[in-house]
Design a protein around this motif. Structure first.
Motif, short mmCIF file in Angstrom:
data_model
loop_
_atom_site.label_atom_id
_atom_site.label_comp_id
_atom_site.label_asym_id
_atom_site.label_seq_id
_atom_site.Cartn_x
_atom_site.Cartn_y
_atom_site.Cartn_z
N CYS A 57 -20.52 -83.20 23.80
CA CYS A 57 -20.59 -82.77 25.19
C CYS A 57 -20.59 -81.25 25.27
N ARG A 58 -19.66 -80.64 24.52
CA ARG A 58 -19.54 -79.19 24.60
C ARG A 58 -20.75 -78.48 23.99
N ARG A 59 -21.30 -79.06 22.90
CA ARG A 59 -22.37 -78.36 22.19
C ARG A 59 -23.74 -78.60 22.80
N LEU A 60 -23.98 -79.80 23.35
CA LEU A 60 -25.34 -80.11 23.81
C LEU A 60 -25.42 -80.64 25.24
N LEU A 61 -24.57 -81.61 25.54
CA LEU A 61 -24.83 -82.39 26.75
C LEU A 61 -24.43 -81.68 28.04
N ASP B 18 -32.46 -87.41 19.29
CA ASP B 18 -32.99 -86.53 18.24
C ASP B 18 -32.18 -85.26 18.13
N ALA B 19 -31.85 -84.67 19.28
CA ALA B 19 -31.11 -83.40 19.28
C ALA B 19 -29.74 -83.59 18.65
N LEU B 20 -29.07 -84.71 18.98
CA LEU B 20 -27.75 -84.95 18.40
C LEU B 20 -27.83 -85.18 16.90
N HIS B 21 -28.89 -85.87 16.46
CA HIS B 21 -29.08 -86.04 15.03
C HIS B 21 -29.25 -84.68 14.35
N SER B 22 -30.08 -83.82 14.94
CA SER B 22 -30.32 -82.49 14.37
C SER B 22 -29.04 -81.66 14.31
N GLY B 24 -26.20 -82.77 13.67
CA GLY B 24 -25.26 -83.31 12.69
C GLY B 24 -24.42 -84.47 13.20
N TYR B 25 -24.98 -85.27 14.10
CA TYR B 25 -24.28 -86.47 14.56
C TYR B 25 -25.12 -87.72 14.28
N PRO B 26 -25.20 -88.10 13.00
CA PRO B 26 -26.07 -89.24 12.65
C PRO B 26 -25.53 -90.56 13.18
N GLU B 27 -24.25 -90.59 13.60
CA GLU B 27 -23.66 -91.85 14.07
C GLU B 27 -24.18 -92.27 15.45
N VAL B 28 -24.92 -91.37 16.11
CA VAL B 28 -25.43 -91.72 17.43
C VAL B 28 -26.66 -92.62 17.30
N GLY B 29 -26.60 -93.80 17.88
CA GLY B 29 -27.73 -94.71 17.85
C GLY B 29 -28.67 -94.39 18.99
#
Lengths: 79, 79
Positions: A57-61, B18-22, B24-29
């Motif tokens: 949330c803090r970094r992207l959303l 995609d942005a969350l994966h980039s 470093g949050y690979p756990e996001v489906g």
């Protein structure tokens, strides 16, 4: 859930308010429009998931300058 | 809360994933992005307020072809 801070002007909300008044709903006072984001997050540990989502949330959303966020985690069992 | 139906493609959600994966949050489906609208509604009667808000959702706030909505009412005392 990401919403504009109370002190930030919300033009989209004003348009919704006006539109609802025009449609015959004078009882509507203020409308605010925000974002609702649902994420599927893999993992076992609720506490570490909470930290990770907070960081997302803090970094992207959420834009911390003008927006507030809150979230809840709902555990889902996967077969 | 207005969100795209499950069967509807959500490009904004794909970008968030995609942005969350980039980052470093690979756990996001899957991520889905919808709208969160808060309304102040004047009135005494919760049941009639519920009907009116439901009507507002159907007439203006939600596009029934591609979106679902749900809402909750939270009574607020006014001095």
């Amino acid at each position: 859930m990401v919403s504009l801070k109370e002190v930030v002007n919300d033009p989209q909300g004003l348009v919704v308010t006006d539109a609802l008044h025009s449609l015959g709903y004078p009882e509507v006072g203020a409308a605010r429009v925000g974002k609702f984001i649902s994420l599927e997050v893999a993992g076992q540990d609720l506490e570490s998931a909470r930290e990770r989502v907070d960081e997302m949330c803090r970094r992207l959303l959420c834009n911390g300058v003008i927006e507030d966020y809150r979230f809840e985690l709902r555990p889902v069992a996967v077969a």
